[in-house]
Design a protein around this motif. Structure first.
Motif, PDB file in Angstrom:
ATOM      1  N   GLN A 376       0.828  -1.219   0.000  1.00 48.33           N
ATOM      2  CA  GLN A 376       0.000   0.000   0.000  1.00 48.33           C
ATOM      3  C   GLN A 376       0.857   1.261   0.000  1.00 48.33           C
ATOM      4  O   GLN A 376       0.357   2.362   0.200  1.00 48.33           O
ATOM      5  N   GLY A 377       2.179   1.067  -0.191  1.00 44.65           N
ATOM      6  CA  GLY A 377       3.093   2.200  -0.255  1.00 44.65           C
ATOM      7  C   GLY A 377       3.380   2.813   1.100  1.00 44.65           C
ATOM      8  O   GLY A 377       3.705   4.009   1.186  1.00 44.65           O
ATOM      9  N   LEU A 378       3.289   2.033   2.152  1.00 42.10           N
ATOM     10  CA  LEU A 378       3.457   2.565   3.505  1.00 42.10           C
ATOM     11  C   LEU A 378       4.468   1.741   4.304  1.00 42.10           C
ATOM     12  O   LEU A 378       4.796   0.605   3.949  1.00 42.10           O
ATOM     13  N   ALA A 379       4.915   2.317   5.402  1.00 42.75           N
ATOM     14  CA  ALA A 379       5.777   1.656   6.378  1.00 42.75           C
ATOM     15  C   ALA A 379       5.227   1.987   7.759  1.00 42.75           C
ATOM     16  O   ALA A 379       4.357   2.868   7.906  1.00 42.75           O
ATOM     17  N   PRO A 380       5.702   1.320   8.819  1.00 36.61           N
ATOM     18  CA  PRO A 380       5.180   1.603  10.160  1.00 36.61           C
ATOM     19  C   PRO A 380       5.265   3.055  10.589  1.00 36.61           C
ATOM     20  O   PRO A 380       4.402   3.535  11.325  1.00 36.61           O
ATOM     21  N   GLU A 381       6.273   3.792  10.098  1.00 39.64           N
ATOM     22  CA  GLU A 381       6.417   5.192  10.508  1.00 39.64           C
ATOM     23  C   GLU A 381       5.779   6.172   9.528  1.00 39.64           C
ATOM     24  O   GLU A 381       5.890   7.396   9.711  1.00 39.64           O
ATOM     25  N   SER A 382       5.107   5.658   8.485  1.00 41.70           N
ATOM     26  CA  SER A 382       4.409   6.533   7.532  1.00 41.70           C
ATOM     27  C   SER A 382       3.205   7.179   8.193  1.00 41.70           C
ATOM     28  O   SER A 382       2.599   6.620   9.114  1.00 41.70           O
ATOM     29  N   VAL A 383       2.821   8.378   7.696  1.00 42.98           N
ATOM     30  CA  VAL A 383       1.647   9.086   8.197  1.00 42.98           C
ATOM     31  C   VAL A 383       0.579   9.074   7.105  1.00 42.98           C
ATOM     32  O   VAL A 383       0.674   9.833   6.134  1.00 42.98           O
ATOM     33  N   PRO A 384      -0.433   8.203   7.213  1.00 42.06           N
ATOM     34  CA  PRO A 384      -1.479   8.153   6.185  1.00 42.06           C
ATOM     35  C   PRO A 384      -2.288   9.465   6.161  1.00 42.06           C
ATOM     36  O   PRO A 384      -2.496  10.114   7.194  1.00 42.06           O
ATOM     37  N   ALA A 385      -2.739   9.819   4.974  1.00 41.00           N
ATOM     38  CA  ALA A 385      -3.557  11.022   4.835  1.00 41.00           C
ATOM     39  C   ALA A 385      -4.859  10.877   5.611  1.00 41.00           C
ATOM     40  O   ALA A 385      -5.348   9.768   5.841  1.00 41.00           O
ATOM     41  N   ALA A 386      -5.408  12.003   5.976  1.00 42.88           N
ATOM     42  CA  ALA A 386      -6.664  11.992   6.729  1.00 42.88           C
ATOM     43  C   ALA A 386      -7.760  11.301   5.923  1.00 42.88           C
ATOM     44  O   ALA A 386      -7.952  11.602   4.740  1.00 42.88           O
TER      45      ALA A 386
END
Length: 731
Positions: A376-386
């Motif tokens: 999903q293009g993320l990692a544990p420290e990523s900040v997903p958009a609202a």
């Protein structure tokens, strides 16, 4: 602080009574303690003690104590009670707080001033000793107004409990066995448990049984082989094949058609399983994850729907649970790790132990979760958009009960799958969009068949109703009318009990039983003596109950052994009490009076089964009082058939054995049958070199005859048995 510190209570002796005892039917920890100077200070004379204790343990208000109502123990504290009694209640409350509820305890004074015997119910010795140590420390700290961390003490007891206690799956099966009055013996420090005794026992290891085939376990651990066997009998399974390299995995994925699943061939608990893979990069990354978990990697066609775990016991579906995906919603500020903690792990159903139906998600510990984030293009420290929905775990824990939804077609398919693999108990993993419809309609398929499945998801689901899976397993192992019990005979007293035990064992042998005997003369299997040393001990008797080769057991019990260890069995078919002698050898147990000895010996009668019998010597008046304690029948014996006790017993239809003309007479009501020649046996004993140590007289022989009759052995066989009994010990 108190002006003068009170000296510690001395724990003189700590003894674990492993079976029924003079205190209760259950195992207890018995503690001998010396109050020392505190003998002069009941609770009402210890300044500030009661408020400090109730502040440390507020739930003491729930202890009824001898008052019989809520607040009863607090009333005793206010009136003044001694520290041994207080320690009893402290230990019980600490065990309650640690998660091992305990309601039984007693404290009694001894003949020595200031010395008490305190006991409390203890299902595990190590846990009980830990609770005693913590309770002792808490009591002394409270007396002396010193700090004490109750929460830390409870945590230490709970750690001991976690290390020592049965797992939830095994505990559920054992509890169901107890409900059926089936005895159990724990065979190791883990979850290997014997249900029943001797030749009628069964064994479990969590949700595996002694009926679980090793070949079936081997098949279940090989997912590719399992799938081929199921496919051969028409059970729907996903297409797929084993691969050896990431490149081969991608090649097979294209042949099967995307999306696919990549998983280890011999993994379990979903480890290394990655779902819904649609790109070459994802498939190759998933191969590496699976390769680290198992010996071989499988690529399979992806089946849409929720994962379900269906429990099959003895060819019948008994429970089903469904999994659901775990998601988080971004807020544009928190990281994925923070959102998992705030939106998922705050669920009170999630935790790190088996007490919780859902696992706490710890990013970094599950490579499949990390891989799904990367997709999903993320990692544990990523900040997903609202507002962004992020998938954390596909299907999550399978812990939502759906037993009532299972379609008969689905039930047939999973039961067939368990039968084809050969498992008597199986956890079948099935993927379907709707388990209430046939799999032919939903495109569902069985993806795994597991041996030794966990039961927690069915016992303690995150949603829905718990299922009685422990009961289902017990009903599978034992027929409705079976209890797993073999005839157990306990012989208690001080004179001739070893000879009675040997006579009864001989008569059972002639009656076609494979008999185990533990007595002063040694340990016997059949007519063969396998140990020469005295075996009227708890451990020797216990070994007989574990022996699959015996279908009847005779055990000699002395009062000292009951006081030292308790009985080796929970209940018996026949309990014999011969006399009230031997009190002079019990001083170390502070037994000095007939009343005290009576409380010890009555243990043998207390455990008689309702379908069993107590055999009592009617020539000892005090033993007649034990008749009302027997849950089963009472058979009396006496030298004189005209004894008033025998007459009254026979008037009520009871059975009795007495001596007449040198022979044993078996009487019930007004009926009499002349049986074994007692005098002839006594003459043989007198002439035998081995007879000197037999402590045998007519009463001894009558006790054996009455016991054999209570066991249902025919009078003519009893007579023949006494004629052929040989006292000399075999090697």
């Amino acid at each position: 602080m108190s002006k003068t510190r009170k000296d510690d209570i001395q724990l003189l002796r700590i003894n674990y009574l492993r079976g029924p005892n003079m205190w209760t039917y259950r195992p207890v920890l018995e503690v001998w303690l010396d109050l020392g100077e505190l003998e002069e200070f009941p609770s009402n004379l210890l300044e500030g003690f009661t408020p400090r204790l109730t502040a440390a343990l507020p739930a003491l208000v729930e202890h009824h104590c001898g008052v019989g109502e809520r607040g009863g123990f607090l009333q005793r504290l206010e009136e003044g009670t001694w520290c041994g009694h207080i320690l009893e209640h402290i230990v019980i409350e600490l065990l309650n707080l640690a998660g091992m509820p305990t309601g039984f305890g007693q404290t009694r004074s001894t003949s020595q001033r200031g010395v008490y015997r305190m006991v409390f119910r203890a299902r595990d010795e190590k846990v009980a000793r830990s609770a005693l140590a913590e309770g002792h420390a808490l009591l002394m700290a409270t007396i002396n107004d010193e700090p004490f961390d109750v929460n830390a003490a409870v945590a230490r007891i709970r750690d001991e409990l976690d290390d020592s206690y049965l797992g939830p799956s095994t505990a559920a099966i054992v509890a169901a066995a107890t409900d059926r009055r089936i005895p159990h013996i724990r065979l190791n420090e883990g979850n290997l448990v014997q249900l029943g005794h001797g030749a009628r026992q069964r064994r479990i290891w969590t949700a595996e049984t002694d009926m679980t085939s090793a070949i079936a376990e081997g098949i279940a651990s090989d997912k590719d082989l399992t799938k081929n066997l199921l496919k051969a009998v028409g059970v729907p399974v996903p297409e797929g094949q084993a691969v050896k390299t990431p490149a081969e995995a991608w090649e097979v994925a294209q042949d099967l058609g995307l999306p696919v699943v990549v998983k280890p061939s011999d993994g379990n608990h979903g480890r290394g399983v990655t779902l819904d893979l649609q790109t070459q990069a994802d498939v190759e990354a998933a191969f590496k994850v699976a390769d680290e978990e198992g010996s071989e990697v499988l690529v399979e066609r992806y089946i849409r729907g929720n994962e379900h775990r269906i429990l099959v016991v003895g060819g019948r579906v008994v429970a089903a649970a469904r999994g659901e995906a775990a998601w988080i919603t971004g807020d544009g500020q928190q990281t994925v790790r923070q959102l998992v903690d705030s939106q998922i792990n705050t669920d009170p159903r999630r935790g790190l132990t088996e007490d919780f139906p859902l696992n706490r998600i710890t990013l970094g510990e599950d490579p499949v979760v990390i891989l799904d984030l990367q997709r999903q293009g993320l990692a544990p420290e990523s900040v997903p958009a609202a507002g962004r929905q992020v998938l954390i775990q596909r299907n999550g824990n399978v812990a939502i009960d759906c037993t009532a939804e299972v379609h008969p077609d689905v039930a047939h398919a999973v039961a067939l799958a368990a039968r084809v693999v050969g498992l008597d108990i199986a956890g079948v993993d099935l993927v379907s969009e709707d388990i209430s419809k046939p799999m032919a309609e939903t495109g569902g398929a069985i993806v795994e068949v597991n041996a030794g499945p966990g039961l927690l998801m069915h016992l303690k689901p995150a949603a829905g109703s718990p299922q009685p899976v422990g009961q289902a397993i017990i009903d599978h192992l034992f027929a409705e009318d079976e209890t797993g019990r073999i005839p157990v005979v306990g012989v208690a007293g001080s004179r001739g009990t070893h000879t009675i035990s040997r006579l009864v064992a001989w008569l059972l042998h002639l009656n076609g039983r494979h008999v185990g005997l533990a007595c002063r003369d040694g340990l016997f299997l059949g007519t063969r003596r396998v140990e020469r040393r005295p075996s009227n001990r708890w451990d020797a008797a216990h070994r007989l109950l574990m022996n699959r080769g015996v279908d009847a057991v005779v055990i000699e019990n002395s009062a000292a052994n009951v006081l030292r260890d308790g009985l080796a069995y929970d209940r018996c078919q026949v309990g014999v009490v011969t006399d009230m002698g031997g009190i002079e050898g019990l001083a170390e147990f502070d037994v000095h009076s007939e009343d005290q000895l009576y409380k010890v010996l009555r243990t043998q009668v207390d455990v008689v089964l309702s379908e069993g019998a107590a055999v009592l010597n009617a020539d000892v008046a005090r033993l007649l009082d034990m008749a009302e304690l027997s849950d089963g029948e009472v058979v009396l014996y006496a030298l004189d058939g005209a004894a008033e006790s025998l007459k009254a017993h026979r008037e009520q239809g009871g059975r009795a054995v007495f001596l007449q003309g040198g022979a044993a007479v078996l009487a019930q009501g007004h009926s009499e049958t002349v049986g074994a020649n007692v005098d002839a046996l006594l003459r043989r004993f007198a002439a035998s070199p081995a007879g000197a140590g037999a402590e045998v007289d007519a009463a001894t022989v009558l006790a054996a005859v009455a016991t054999a009759w209570a066991l249902g052995i025919p009078p003519e066989l009893i007579s023949a048995g006494l004629d052929t009994f040989v006292l000399e010990l075999q090697a």
